[in-house]
Design a protein around this motif. Structure first.
Motif, PDB file in Angstrom:
ATOM      1  N   MET A   1       5.052 -30.539   3.869  1.00  0.00           N
ATOM      2  CA  MET A   1       3.859 -30.141   4.605  1.00  0.00           C
ATOM      3  C   MET A   1       4.314 -29.694   5.986  1.00  0.00           C
ATOM      4  O   MET A   1       5.232 -30.270   6.566  1.00  0.00           O
ATOM      5  CB  MET A   1       2.891 -31.331   4.707  1.00  0.00           C
ATOM      6  CG  MET A   1       1.556 -31.019   5.341  1.00  0.00           C
ATOM      7  SD  MET A   1       0.503 -32.512   5.454  1.00  0.00           S
ATOM      8  CE  MET A   1       0.357 -32.942   3.710  1.00  0.00           C
TER       9      MET A   1
ATOM     10  N   GLU B   1     -11.312 -24.598   0.812  1.00  0.00           N
ATOM     11  CA  GLU B   1      -9.980 -25.109   0.497  1.00  0.00           C
ATOM     12  C   GLU B   1      -9.372 -24.441  -0.728  1.00  0.00           C
ATOM     13  O   GLU B   1      -8.161 -24.273  -0.809  1.00  0.00           O
ATOM     14  CB  GLU B   1     -10.039 -26.625   0.302  1.00  0.00           C
ATOM     15  CG  GLU B   1     -10.172 -27.384   1.607  1.00  0.00           C
ATOM     16  CD  GLU B   1      -9.117 -26.962   2.616  1.00  0.00           C
ATOM     17  OE1 GLU B   1      -7.912 -27.133   2.349  1.00  0.00           O
ATOM     18  OE2 GLU B   1      -9.497 -26.413   3.667  1.00  0.00           O
TER      19      GLU B   1
ATOM     20  N   ARG C   1      -4.505 -31.463  -4.489  1.00  0.00           N
ATOM     21  CA  ARG C   1      -4.064 -31.738  -3.113  1.00  0.00           C
ATOM     22  C   ARG C   1      -4.957 -32.770  -2.449  1.00  0.00           C
ATOM     23  O   ARG C   1      -4.483 -33.685  -1.781  1.00  0.00           O
ATOM     24  CB  ARG C   1      -4.086 -30.452  -2.269  1.00  0.00           C
ATOM     25  CG  ARG C   1      -3.013 -29.454  -2.560  1.00  0.00           C
ATOM     26  CD  ARG C   1      -2.894 -28.449  -1.426  1.00  0.00           C
ATOM     27  NE  ARG C   1      -4.167 -27.850  -1.063  1.00  0.00           N
ATOM     28  CZ  ARG C   1      -4.645 -26.705  -1.545  1.00  0.00           C
ATOM     29  NH1 ARG C   1      -3.938 -26.051  -2.457  1.00  0.00           N
ATOM     30  NH2 ARG C   1      -5.791 -26.208  -1.134  1.00  0.00           N
TER      31      ARG C   1
ATOM     32  N   GLU D   1      -3.522 -36.270  -1.007  1.00  0.00           N
ATOM     33  CA  GLU D   1      -3.514 -36.570   0.421  1.00  0.00           C
ATOM     34  C   GLU D   1      -4.385 -37.773   0.747  1.00  0.00           C
ATOM     35  O   GLU D   1      -4.105 -38.511   1.671  1.00  0.00           O
ATOM     36  CB  GLU D   1      -3.965 -35.351   1.225  1.00  0.00           C
ATOM     37  CG  GLU D   1      -3.009 -34.179   1.108  1.00  0.00           C
ATOM     38  CD  GLU D   1      -1.559 -34.596   1.302  1.00  0.00           C
ATOM     39  OE1 GLU D   1      -1.268 -35.383   2.219  1.00  0.00           O
ATOM     40  OE2 GLU D   1      -0.708 -34.148   0.533  1.00  0.00           O
TER      41      GLU D   1
ATOM     42  N   TRP E   1      -0.028 -23.888   3.259  1.00  0.00           N
ATOM     43  CA  TRP E   1       0.531 -24.841   2.294  1.00  0.00           C
ATOM     44  C   TRP E   1       1.915 -24.388   1.862  1.00  0.00           C
ATOM     45  O   TRP E   1       2.159 -23.178   1.708  1.00  0.00           O
ATOM     46  CB  TRP E   1      -0.373 -24.970   1.071  1.00  0.00           C
ATOM     47  CG  TRP E   1      -1.663 -25.667   1.355  1.00  0.00           C
ATOM     48  CD1 TRP E   1      -2.902 -25.096   1.452  1.00  0.00           C
ATOM     49  CD2 TRP E   1      -1.852 -27.066   1.590  1.00  0.00           C
ATOM     50  NE1 TRP E   1      -3.845 -26.051   1.733  1.00  0.00           N
ATOM     51  CE2 TRP E   1      -3.238 -27.266   1.824  1.00  0.00           C
ATOM     52  CE3 TRP E   1      -1.002 -28.169   1.623  1.00  0.00           C
ATOM     53  CZ2 TRP E   1      -3.777 -28.522   2.079  1.00  0.00           C
ATOM     54  CZ3 TRP E   1      -1.538 -29.422   1.890  1.00  0.00           C
ATOM     55  CH2 TRP E   1      -2.899 -29.599   2.114  1.00  0.00           C
TER      56      TRP E   1
ATOM     57  N   GLN F   1       3.297 -24.322  -0.949  1.00  0.00           N
ATOM     58  CA  GLN F   1       3.172 -24.196  -2.398  1.00  0.00           C
ATOM     59  C   GLN F   1       2.922 -22.730  -2.713  1.00  0.00           C
ATOM     60  O   GLN F   1       2.064 -22.095  -2.111  1.00  0.00           O
ATOM     61  CB  GLN F   1       2.009 -25.064  -2.910  1.00  0.00           C
ATOM     62  CG  GLN F   1       1.781 -25.006  -4.403  1.00  0.00           C
ATOM     63  CD  GLN F   1       0.608 -25.888  -4.840  1.00  0.00           C
ATOM     64  OE1 GLN F   1       0.090 -26.690  -4.068  1.00  0.00           O
ATOM     65  NE2 GLN F   1       0.184 -25.724  -6.078  1.00  0.00           N
TER      66      GLN F   1
ATOM     67  N   SER G   1      -0.939 -19.981   0.896  1.00  0.00           N
ATOM     68  CA  SER G   1       0.506 -20.232   0.846  1.00  0.00           C
ATOM     69  C   SER G   1       1.177 -19.600   2.066  1.00  0.00           C
ATOM     70  O   SER G   1       0.804 -18.508   2.507  1.00  0.00           O
ATOM     71  CB  SER G   1       1.120 -19.634  -0.421  1.00  0.00           C
ATOM     72  OG  SER G   1       0.581 -20.219  -1.577  1.00  0.00           O
TER      73      SER G   1
ATOM     74  N   GLN H   1     -10.896 -31.676   2.383  1.00  0.00           N
ATOM     75  CA  GLN H   1      -9.531 -31.665   2.901  1.00  0.00           C
ATOM     76  C   GLN H   1      -9.500 -31.166   4.342  1.00  0.00           C
ATOM     77  O   GLN H   1     -10.018 -30.100   4.664  1.00  0.00           O
ATOM     78  CB  GLN H   1      -8.659 -30.745   2.054  1.00  0.00           C
ATOM     79  CG  GLN H   1      -7.191 -30.806   2.412  1.00  0.00           C
ATOM     80  CD  GLN H   1      -6.377 -31.423   1.304  1.00  0.00           C
ATOM     81  OE1 GLN H   1      -6.513 -31.055   0.153  1.00  0.00           O
ATOM     82  NE2 GLN H   1      -5.522 -32.362   1.642  1.00  0.00           N
TER      83      GLN H   1
ATOM     84  N   TYR I   1      -2.772 -31.413  10.076  1.00  0.00           N
ATOM     85  CA  TYR I   1      -1.809 -32.425   9.643  1.00  0.00           C
ATOM     86  C   TYR I   1      -2.325 -33.813   9.991  1.00  0.00           C
ATOM     87  O   TYR I   1      -2.813 -34.025  11.089  1.00  0.00           O
ATOM     88  CB  TYR I   1      -0.483 -32.149  10.367  1.00  0.00           C
ATOM     89  CG  TYR I   1       0.656 -33.062   9.989  1.00  0.00           C
ATOM     90  CD1 TYR I   1       1.486 -32.746   8.919  1.00  0.00           C
ATOM     91  CD2 TYR I   1       0.902 -34.222  10.706  1.00  0.00           C
ATOM     92  CE1 TYR I   1       2.538 -33.571   8.588  1.00  0.00           C
ATOM     93  CE2 TYR I   1       1.951 -35.051  10.371  1.00  0.00           C
ATOM     94  CZ  TYR I   1       2.769 -34.731   9.312  1.00  0.00           C
ATOM     95  OH  TYR I   1       3.815 -35.547   8.978  1.00  0.00           O
TER      96      TYR I   1
ATOM     97  N   ARG J   1      -3.675 -33.672   6.840  1.00  0.00           N
ATOM     98  CA  ARG J   1      -4.493 -33.009   5.821  1.00  0.00           C
ATOM     99  C   ARG J   1      -5.221 -33.980   4.896  1.00  0.00           C
ATOM    100  O   ARG J   1      -5.382 -33.733   3.700  1.00  0.00           O
ATOM    101  CB  ARG J   1      -3.644 -32.023   4.995  1.00  0.00           C
ATOM    102  CG  ARG J   1      -2.761 -31.050   5.775  1.00  0.00           C
ATOM    103  CD  ARG J   1      -3.517 -30.109   6.667  1.00  0.00           C
ATOM    104  NE  ARG J   1      -4.423 -29.236   5.974  1.00  0.00           N
ATOM    105  CZ  ARG J   1      -4.081 -28.039   5.492  1.00  0.00           C
ATOM    106  NH1 ARG J   1      -2.854 -27.588   5.641  1.00  0.00           N
ATOM    107  NH2 ARG J   1      -4.976 -27.290   4.889  1.00  0.00           N
TER     108      ARG J   1
END
Length: 595
Positions: free
Chosen positions: A99, A323, A378, A382, A448, A450, A456, A523, A527, A529
């Motif tokens: 992250m 999200e 996610r 989280e 993200w 990912q 992303s 979400q 940070y 998250r």
């Protein structure tokens, strides 16, 4: 008669409202001198960098909605910088990250605020660069009364600054200590930076040419060179608990410019509402309005449990879509048309029941199943693994004490208007760049690590920002500009304010003063998250009966301290030409001025 904490400001020459009284006064001074709303907003923005350094800075971000007198709709100025060329998922993974940290050098993107302000000033303002910069230079060089919250933020980070970010210690700890509340605080390096920038810009003749010369000095000249040189060597502690180098370069800065865009919009009860695009969270506001359209909010008590429950459930659905499906449309195929369609809203509306949902429920959009599944996964992960002290325990302060945002609304005598939400580059986000008096931003934390998602991390892409100014037009022709700081809460507080304005009162100050609420169910954008399923924070002024009713409906209610939720400001021009403005009394620093 409507009773409010402050009068709704009325006038005809101009109104300026922001999250700090000094900035509002500076904006009004520009209007008094004959400047327009764009001149005033730029001057206000640079003053806010000085007086609220814990909430925004020159190396941060700034989306704005601007509307020229006579225009049928506003225009978006995109001051959201992009990920550097070296910001690849592979590189961040090689740094041991799953992250992006909430602070430090890997959290930064290209600084966007400065060029956005310059674009506004050059193309729409009337004043010189010197005229709009002089107030901020004055306060940086000669001092301003430091807010208690600024003093506290610096004091809480003082030991960390001394140990890990010495350039920040040199700027924020004059004499080795945090400035006392209401003491005169100076930032001589920032004043020197702007003074040099002015000197270089004024070496060329012509107002517009000087503004362009300032843009060059910032993105290709001495400011970019200072950032590039420092970033090549700096290796600093971040919120993930490691010392890491960044990837931003002078070339990244030289290759980027602020841009104009067409806003997205929707109709609600005869009002037209505009937001920036899907690289912001702004469309979630429009989705919420579409979901609530025709649901009967006008028949509900705007401070009651049914209204609060219904609006909260609609926001949960919209933010679940945020999200799953939002991101930079230049780099991902965002299903924007579907998300803002009436049929989609009807399907979402049907999901609102009598009880609070505890699930993350992005809508089902054919071809985007993987995005929705990833968002749900996610959120679950989280919730289980991230907390306030995520990362190395000694780094908890960088998780818990992130910065926030500021907001500006201005309307002038001619009917020009601005709604802008500057943020990023705050003193908690990154070390001060040596000699410049300003830290870098941390907006990259909203990507993200990912592959294959709308959000992303990709070189050149914009992070999906929380920054989200607003404009609207009433059925009677009144034009409204409004907004608030607050991260994920911005489009929640703005929605509640707007709905009360439509259904309960047309008095801006009364709509701002009414008790506010928000949810942390979805979400978080920052940070680490995390999610808080079913969470609902509400001000106690709604009364115990409403709070008990909400708990009975299944909401995990957190009662806030009185007068602590929301930092809204708003300005309006009636069809008659009468100007109005309001600002929240919460935190006792936002003010509206006008005459």
């Amino acid at each position: 008669m409507t009773f409010t904490t402050r009068p709704e400001i009325l006038g005809t020459l101009g109104v300026a409202t922001s999250t700090h009284w000094i900035a509002s006064s500076v904006g009004m001074a520009m209007l008094e001198k004959g400047g327009n709303a764009f001149d005033a907003a730029v001057a206000m923005g640079f003053v806010l960098h000085v007086v609220e350094p814990h909430l925004n800075g020159p190396l941060g971000d700034m989306p704005a909605l601007i509307r020229k007198a006579g225009d049928a709709a506003p225009t978006v100025i995109c001051g959201q910088g992009v990920a550097p060329a070296g910001a690849t998922i592979a590189h961040y993974r090689d740094e041991g990250l799953t992250m992006i940290p909430g602070s430090g050098l890997l959290a930064t993107v290209v600084p966007g605020a400065f060029d956005a302000w310059m674009l506004m000033l050059r193309d729409h303002g009337t004043m010189s660069l010197r005229e709009v910069l002089e107030p901020s230079i004055h306060y940086a060089a000669h001092g301003h009364p430091v807010l208690a919250r600024v003093s506290g933020a610096i004091a809480n980070l003082a030991e960390f600054f001394r140990d890990e970010w010495p350039t920040s210690a040199a700027t924020w700890l004059p004499g080795g200590e945090a400035p006392a509340p209401e003491s005169l605080f100076r930032n001589p390096d920032l004043a020197a930076t702007w003074t040099r920038l002015l000197s270089e810009a004024e070496a060329v003749p012509g107002r517009e040419a000087q503004i362009d010369a300032a843009r060059t000095a910032f993105y290709k000249g001495f400011i970019a060179e200072a950032i590039d040189s420092w970033m090549r060597e700096a290796c600093v502690m971040d919120a993930a608990g490691g010392r890491r180098k960044g990837v931003l370069t002078g070339e990244d800065m030289a290759n980027w410019q602020a841009t104009y865009e067409t806003p997205v919009s929707t109709d609600y009860e005869g009002w037209q509402v505009w937001k920036a695009g899907f690289w912001t969270q702004g469309p979630s506001f429009l989705q919420s309005l579409n979901t609530l359209n025709g649901i009967g909010l006008g028949e509900m008590d705007p401070n009651g449990a049914e209204f609060t429950h219904t609006v909260t459930e609609a926001m949960k659905l919209s933010f679940a879509d945020r999200e799953a499906y939002y991101g930079d449309p230049d780099f991902a195929d965002i299903p924007a048309e579907t998300l803002l369609s009436a049929d989609y809203a009807a399907a979402r509306r049907a999901l609102i029941g009598d009880k609070a949902s505890l699930d993350q429920r992005p809508g089902a959009i054919p071809g985007y199943e993987a995005w929705a599944e990833a968002a749900i996964a996610r959120a679950s992960q989280e919730t289980e693994t991230a907390g306030a002290g995520a990362g190395e325990p000694t780094m908890a302060h960088l998780t818990q004490r992130r910065g926030d945002t500021v907001h500006i609304d201005v309307i002038d005598r001619w009917g020009n208007s601005v709604s802008a939400t500057p943020s990023g580059g705050w003193l908690q986000s990154s070390p001060v760049v040596p000699g410049l008096g300003m830290p870098l931003n941390s907006r990259a934390q909203m990507f993200w690590l990912q592959e294959g998602l709308g959000t992303s991390l990709k070189p050149g892409a914009r992070p999906r920002t929380t920054l989200t100014p607003s404009m609207a037009q009433a059925p009677d022709g009144a034009q409204l500009a409004f907004g608030t700081p607050g991260g994920d809460q911005q489009d929640q507080w703005q929605l509640i304010f707007f709905l009360r304005l439509v259904h309960a009162t047309r008095n801006l100050q009364a709509a701002i003063d009414a008790p506010l609420f928000h949810t942390g169910h979805f979400q978080a954008s920052f940070y680490p998250r995390g999610t808080r399923p079913g969470h609902l924070m509400i001000e106690p002024a709604v009364g115990e009966a409403v709070i008990d009713d909400l708990r009975a409906r299944g909401h995990n209610v957190e009662v806030a301290e009185p007068w602590t939720v929301g930092r809204l400001t708003a300005a309006q021009r009636d069809a008659s030409g009468l100007l109005r403005a309001g600002a929240t009394p919460r935190l006792m620093q936002a003010y509206a001025v006008g005459r």
